[in-house]
Design an enzyme around this catalytic site. Structure first.
Site, PDB file in Angstrom:
ATOM      1  N   ASN A 134       9.224  42.718  10.725  1.00 32.87           N
ATOM      2  CA  ASN A 134      10.330  43.162   9.694  1.00 32.87           C
ATOM      3  C   ASN A 134      11.613  42.667  10.031  1.00 32.87           C
ATOM      4  O   ASN A 134      12.241  43.264  10.811  1.00 32.87           O
ATOM      5  CB  ASN A 134       9.953  44.642   9.591  1.00 32.87           C
ATOM      6  CG  ASN A 134      11.434  45.276   8.525  1.00 32.87           C
ATOM      7  OD1 ASN A 134      11.971  44.465   7.804  1.00 32.87           O
ATOM      8  ND2 ASN A 134      11.388  46.558   8.595  1.00 32.87           N
TER       9      ASN A 134
ATOM     10  N   GLY B  55      13.921  51.482  16.069  1.00 37.46           N
ATOM     11  CA  GLY B  55      15.289  50.766  16.506  1.00 37.46           C
ATOM     12  C   GLY B  55      16.061  51.697  17.749  1.00 37.46           C
ATOM     13  O   GLY B  55      17.275  51.369  18.089  1.00 37.46           O
TER      14      GLY B  55
ATOM     15  N   LYS C 205      14.368  42.874   8.446  1.00 36.62           N
ATOM     16  CA  LYS C 205      15.234  43.752   7.984  1.00 36.62           C
ATOM     17  C   LYS C 205      16.506  42.899   7.418  1.00 36.62           C
ATOM     18  O   LYS C 205      16.128  41.700   6.938  1.00 36.62           O
ATOM     19  CB  LYS C 205      15.887  44.702   8.885  1.00 36.62           C
ATOM     20  CG  LYS C 205      14.825  45.558   9.853  1.00 36.62           C
ATOM     21  CD  LYS C 205      15.230  46.677  10.375  1.00 36.62           C
ATOM     22  CE  LYS C 205      14.138  47.190  11.241  1.00 36.62           C
ATOM     23  NZ  LYS C 205      14.481  48.707  11.759  1.00 36.62           N
TER      24      LYS C 205
ATOM     25  N   GLU D  39       5.437  54.852  11.307  1.00 35.57           N
ATOM     26  CA  GLU D  39       6.564  54.741  12.031  1.00 35.57           C
ATOM     27  C   GLU D  39       7.343  55.841  12.217  1.00 35.57           C
ATOM     28  O   GLU D  39       7.939  56.315  11.310  1.00 35.57           O
ATOM     29  CB  GLU D  39       7.317  53.826  11.129  1.00 35.57           C
ATOM     30  CG  GLU D  39       6.668  52.364  10.844  1.00 35.57           C
ATOM     31  CD  GLU D  39       7.680  51.202  10.670  1.00 35.57           C
ATOM     32  OE1 GLU D  39       7.660  50.626  11.317  1.00 35.57           O
ATOM     33  OE2 GLU D  39       8.579  51.429   9.383  1.00 35.57           O
TER      34      GLU D  39
ATOM     35  N   SER E   5       9.831  50.487  17.963  1.00 36.84           N
ATOM     36  CA  SER E   5      10.228  49.965  19.266  1.00 36.84           C
ATOM     37  C   SER E   5       8.853  49.504  19.752  1.00 36.84           C
ATOM     38  O   SER E   5       8.835  49.403  21.087  1.00 36.84           O
ATOM     39  CB  SER E   5      10.936  50.971  19.971  1.00 36.84           C
ATOM     40  OG  SER E   5      12.065  51.380  19.241  1.00 36.84           O
TER      41      SER E   5
ATOM     42  N   GLU F   3      13.954  53.346   6.445  1.00 34.44           N
ATOM     43  CA  GLU F   3      15.372  53.146   5.956  1.00 34.44           C
ATOM     44  C   GLU F   3      15.503  52.906   4.412  1.00 34.44           C
ATOM     45  O   GLU F   3      16.895  53.251   4.080  1.00 34.44           O
ATOM     46  CB  GLU F   3      15.903  51.590   6.780  1.00 34.44           C
ATOM     47  CG  GLU F   3      16.093  51.758   8.136  1.00 34.44           C
ATOM     48  CD  GLU F   3      15.587  50.526   8.837  1.00 34.44           C
ATOM     49  OE1 GLU F   3      15.553  49.354   8.427  1.00 34.44           O
ATOM     50  OE2 GLU F   3      15.536  50.578  10.034  1.00 34.44           O
TER      51      GLU F   3
ATOM     52  N   HIS G 251       9.845  51.850   3.272  1.00 39.01           N
ATOM     53  CA  HIS G 251      10.220  51.987   4.971  1.00 39.01           C
ATOM     54  C   HIS G 251      11.267  53.019   5.083  1.00 39.01           C
ATOM     55  O   HIS G 251      11.995  53.272   4.057  1.00 39.01           O
ATOM     56  CB  HIS G 251      11.006  50.704   5.328  1.00 39.01           C
ATOM     57  CG  HIS G 251      11.220  50.456   6.672  1.00 39.01           C
ATOM     58  ND1 HIS G 251      12.564  50.934   7.240  1.00 39.01           N
ATOM     59  CD2 HIS G 251      10.511  49.725   7.603  1.00 39.01           C
ATOM     60  CE1 HIS G 251      12.397  50.734   8.576  1.00 39.01           C
ATOM     61  NE2 HIS G 251      11.272  50.163   9.037  1.00 39.01           N
TER      62      HIS G 251
HETATM   63  C1  PEP Z   1      10.733  48.806  11.729  1.00 37.30           C
HETATM   64  O1  PEP Z   1      11.831  48.505  11.336  1.00 37.30           O
HETATM   65  O2  PEP Z   1       9.792  48.930  11.031  1.00 37.30           O
HETATM   66  C2  PEP Z   1      10.452  48.933  13.192  1.00 37.30           C
HETATM   67  C3  PEP Z   1       9.330  49.251  13.847  1.00 37.30           C
HETATM   68  O3  PEP Z   1      11.742  48.709  13.991  1.00 37.30           O
HETATM   69  P1  PEP Z   1      11.819  48.447  15.492  1.00 37.30           P
HETATM   70  O4  PEP Z   1      10.456  47.634  15.948  1.00 37.30           O
HETATM   71  O5  PEP Z   1      13.293  47.745  15.795  1.00 37.30           O
HETATM   72  O6  PEP Z   1      11.862  49.710  16.074  1.00 37.30           O
END
Ligand code: PEP
Length: 245
Positions: free
Chosen positions: A9, A173, A11, A167, A209, A97, A95
């Site tokens: 992803n 992040g 973003k 998630e 992460s 976000e 997501h």
């Molecule tokens: C995501 O945005 O779906 C995500 C898992 O980000 P990160 O791997 O940076 O934690």
């Protein structure tokens, strides 16, 4: 047997040129990998250029959102037929976000999921609890509500085309990963919520992460079928290492 799916992803990162350069470098590094699916989800402007760059490779294309109407006066939105025409196979929906900054709700997630399926795009539905919710011990309740809301009204055939991404918001992040045991507990719980006819087929990805150092132990868990990867998908070397865990 569920085929692992490793999804990047991106973003709101990378210009068109940067996106094409990143995916071209990735394609070189993951050449020949065919026992798992590899997906990248760039920004809207980069979709078609990336689609052209990955033609004939083992990398697939996805979008980061979809609107439920086909066309019309919906400034800023993008529809299923547009994503399909740009070469997308998958679309990320709900997501955290989107939920946190753009008012996405379980109801709008459900509308987007149905739109994706209508236009033959494979939805990746994101669910996950905040740190506050985990500390209040309501993780399962939150995840169950989001999951049931997201898949509400889907037929068995539609559910079979759906991927879930667990998630935990506190792990996105932040560099904090859920431990494999913490993640597996929720993955198994999610699988248990799915109807019997689909529960062994639907893939459940972990996101939060994920990196080259922790992917292997996460993927060793029975109910973790892949990853949705943010930060580490922006470096070809790291994402390739994750793909080849
Ligand atoms: C995501 O945005 O779906 C995500 C898992 O980000 P990160 O791997 O940076 O934690």
């Amino acid at each position: 047997m569920r085929k692992p799916l490793l999804a990047g992803n991106w973003k709101m990162n990378k210009t068109i040129d940067e996106s094409v350069a990143l995916v071209s470098e990735l394609a070189e590094k993951v050449k020949g990998v065919d026992d798992r699916e590899i997906l990248v989800c760039p920004t809207y402007p980069a979709l078609k250029p990336v689609a052209d760059a990955i033609a004939g490779t083992n990398i697939m294309l996805g979008a980061q959102n979809i609107f439920w109407e086909e066309k019309g006066a919906y400034t800023g939105e993008v529809s299923g037929p547009m994503l399909k025409a740009a070469g997308c196979k998958y679309v990320i929906i709900g997501h955290s976000e989107r939920r946190q900054y753009f008012g996405e709700t379980d109801e709008t997630v459900n509308k987007r999921v149905k739109a994706a399926l209508k236009y033959r795009l494979l939805p990746i539905i994101c669910v996950g609890e905040t740190l506050e919710e985990r500390e209040k011990d309501v993780t399962k309740k939150v995840v169950e509500t989001q999951l049931k809301g997201g898949i509400n009204g889907l037929t068995t055939d539609e559910l079979l085309l759906t991927t879930i991404a667990y998630e935990p918001v506190w792990a996105i992040g932040t560099g904090k990963t859920a431990s494999p045991e913490q993640a597996e507990e929720v993955h198994a719980f999610i699988r248990g919520l799915l109807p019997a006819e689909v529960k062994d087929t639907v893939r459940i990805l972990y996101g939060g992460s994920m990196n080259p150092g922790n992917v292997k132990e996460l993927m060793a868990k029975e109910d973790i079928d892949g990853g949705l990867i943010g930060g580490a998908s922006l470096k070809a070397e790291d994402f390739a290492a994750i793909v080849k865990y």
